[in-house]
Every structure is written in C-alpha cells, then in structure tokens.
Enzyme design. Structure first.
Site, PDB file in Angstrom:
ATOM      1  N   GLU A 157       0.837  -1.211   0.000  1.00 41.72           N
ATOM      2  CA  GLU A 157       0.000   0.000   0.000  1.00 41.72           C
ATOM      3  C   GLU A 157       0.868   1.257   0.000  1.00 41.72           C
ATOM      4  O   GLU A 157       0.356   2.349   0.241  1.00 41.72           O
ATOM      5  CB  GLU A 157      -0.917   0.021   1.224  1.00 41.72           C
ATOM      6  CG  GLU A 157      -2.234  -0.680   1.003  1.00 41.72           C
ATOM      7  CD  GLU A 157      -3.188  -0.554   2.168  1.00 41.72           C
ATOM      8  OE1 GLU A 157      -4.365  -0.853   1.973  1.00 41.72           O
ATOM      9  OE2 GLU A 157      -2.770  -0.178   3.284  1.00 41.72           O
ATOM     10  N   GLY A 164      -8.994 -18.320   4.399  1.00 40.69           N
ATOM     11  CA  GLY A 164     -10.179 -18.160   5.257  1.00 40.69           C
ATOM     12  C   GLY A 164     -10.268 -19.302   6.254  1.00 40.69           C
ATOM     13  O   GLY A 164      -9.309 -19.586   6.962  1.00 40.69           O
ATOM     14  N   ASP A 171      -3.779  -9.264   7.860  1.00 40.32           N
ATOM     15  CA  ASP A 171      -2.688  -8.470   8.466  1.00 40.32           C
ATOM     16  C   ASP A 171      -2.276  -9.069   9.806  1.00 40.32           C
ATOM     17  O   ASP A 171      -1.086  -9.100  10.152  1.00 40.32           O
ATOM     18  CB  ASP A 171      -3.145  -7.021   8.679  1.00 40.32           C
ATOM     19  CG  ASP A 171      -3.474  -6.334   7.370  1.00 40.32           C
ATOM     20  OD1 ASP A 171      -2.881  -6.703   6.351  1.00 40.32           O
ATOM     21  OD2 ASP A 171      -4.341  -5.441   7.382  1.00 40.32           O
TER      22      ASP A 171
END
Ligand code: RIB
Length: 313
Positions: A143, A226, A256
């Site tokens: 990012e 997941g 994260d």
C-alpha cells in the site's frame, strides 16, 4: 529461559478506516443503507506492526502520516501500542483513508485513498538503511509506492535480512526478477493473480508450483484460505495447517494479523508449521471483534486459544 523479543522492521501504510456496517455488500450501481459508521485506526502496515507488537516483537514501523489531526492521533496510538514510530515521517497533507463496508457475514470491500502513504519515497527509505540492515526480518505489504517497497527489499537482500512480503494490493508489475523473497504471504486471490493458477490446486501440482516460486525468486509461499487450511509450499513440498474454527463478525485485518504474527514467530526462530498454527489462531481470533486492529489478540490469548483447542482433542 525468557524468550528474546524479535527485532522486526515493518515498511507500510497507515490509514484511518471509515467503516460502514451493512446487511449485504452493494452490487455495481446499487445503493444500500448502513446501520453504523465507525472511524478506526487501520492500514495494512500499521495493522501488521501492531499484530507483531502484540505477539511480543520489538517493532519499528517505517511510513508516512499526514500533518492533520488524524496523523497526530495515529502517532499517539502507535506509541501507546508500543510500536517504535520514530521512523514514521509526518508529511504535508492528509493521512491515508480507507472506505470499508462490512456485511452481516463479516465479509468486506475496501477502497483506499493513499494520502500521506504516497510520500514514502525510495530515497526516504535509504535513510532508514541502518534500521533495516540490523532487523531479524523485514515485513512489507504494497500500500506504499512500489519503488519504495522494492528499495527496502533490496536493502534487506544486501544484508541477508529475510524478507516477508504480503503482496497486498497485488501489483501487475512487481519486479520478481530483481529481488529475493524469503516468504510470500498471500490470500487465495493474490496467489491466483501472481501465479496465474488457482492455489487450491497446489497440493495436487506441487512440482508446477515449485517452478513458479523458483522463477520469481521466492523461497516459501504461504496461502491463507479463510476457514480452510493454510497452505505452505517450498522446495521440501506442500504442507497444510488447519485454522481455528470461529464464527467471524468482521474479517477486516485478519490477513494483516496473520502476517504480523507469523513474522514475529518466524523471527524468533519458531519452527514453520508451529508458526503458521499460531498465526492461524491469531488471525481467527482477530475476526471475533470489529475493526482491523480491535480484535488483534495478545500473545497470551493466542496461546490460551490453542491450549483450549488441544484440550478438546
Ligand atoms: O487489510 C485491512 C486494511 O486494508 C484496512 O485497515 C484498510 O486501511 C486497508 O488498508
């Protein structure tokens, strides 16, 4: 004997998350009403740094905040959480912002406005060379400007500091041939984008996937899936590590939490499968509370959850 804190450097983003809770995520062109709007601390870099700090790492975060009230509040927050932010620069303009929508099942959509995160330049990273070169490991996401992330990786590569990369968001033009990655930590979608193949096929096509890693100078690939087992692939083969079964209320920041926790355990020298088992548990616990950082567990909570799971067997 007391465990020595791992010295970890995280290069990455800090955002203020504006989180709308909705019944279902809007489709293109659809308008939906939110039941609440919350303002929280987020950004993949800070989320991962905080996750590492809560697992007991000695964390230095390199990044940029704006010179607005959000930037000031964020710095104070990081200090309170024990993250070393003397390497966080305040720049003119607004702190990064993320618009997040979370639905009733805990699934999310995120739009990021980079703001101050764009100001993390490659020369600014060079200034932090000495921090990176003495770290036990360098952890990054994407990012921040790509050339800056690549510069940090080059500095770490130059001193054999292991690089753990969470390629999120996933750029099409990452220069895999120019750097070496010790651990690539992805979710399913990121793995599919990077390798052009469905990671669920990995256990049945190990040799093909090993070639894909080799071509990109990646030693180990970790794919979180997941509630399905996490996959680990390296030259020794493929392993699966089960996750902790939970009922998520908010999955924002779970990846994260995994990355920051895993980086800490890895930097401490925990064996790989054990480190993934602990990081899986940390990520699962993180989904039980709202907000990217709100649910990140302390190390003791991870340990207790794993002990409870063991006791049930
Ligand atoms: O990974 C979750 C994070 O993505 C949020 O905190 C948001 O800021 C975006 O960066």
């Amino acid at each position: 004997m007391a465990r020595a804190a791992a010295n970890l450097v995280v290069v990455g983003s800090m955002n203020v998350d504006l989180v709308a809770s909705v019944q279902h995520l809007p489709a293109a062109g659809e308008t939906v009403s939110a039941s609440s709007l919350e303002k929280r601390f987020g950004g993949k870099g800070a989320n991962q740094a905080l996750s590492a700090a809560r697992q007991g790492a000695n964390v230095t975060l390199i990044g940029c905040l704006g010179d607005d009230p959000d930037g000031r509040d964020y710095r104070n927050h990081l200090r309170r959480e024990g993250v070393n932010c003397s390497t966080v620069t305040t720049v003119r303009g607004g702190t990064g912002t993320a618009f997040i929508t979370v639905d009733a099942r805990g699934e999310n959509q995120i739009i990021v406005i980079p703001g101050a995160n764009s100001a993390l330049t490659a020369p600014a990273l060079k200034v932090q060379r000495s921090r990176i070169e003495v770290a036990k490991a360098l952890l990054l996401q994407l990012e921040v400007p790509l050339e800056s992330a690549v510069e940090a990786i080059r500095l770490a590569n130059g001193r054999q500091v292991p690089v753990l990369l969470n390629p999120s968001p996933c750029p099409a033009d990452f220069p895999w041939d120019q750097v070496r990655i010790e651990m690539l930590i992805t979710n399913r979608g990121e793995a599919a984008d990077i390798f052009g193949a469905d990671p669920d096929t990995l256990p049945d096509h190990v040799a093909d996937w090993q070639e894909r890693l080799k071509a990109r100078h990646i030693r180990t690939l970790i794919v979180t899936r997941g509630d399905k087992s996490t996959l680990i692939l390296n030259e020794d083969g493929c392993k699966r590590v089960a996750t902790l079964p939970v009922k998520p209320v908010d999955t924002v920041g779970a990846g994260d939490t995994f990355a920051g926790a895993f980086a800490t355990y890895f930097a401490e020298g925990m064996p790989m499968l054990e480190a993934v088992r602990w990081a899986n548990a940390a990520a699962a616990l993180a989904t039980l509370k709202h907000g990217a950082q709100g649910g990140i567990p302390m190390r003791g909570d991870v340990q207790s959850a794993l002990s409870r799971q063991e006791a049930k067997k």
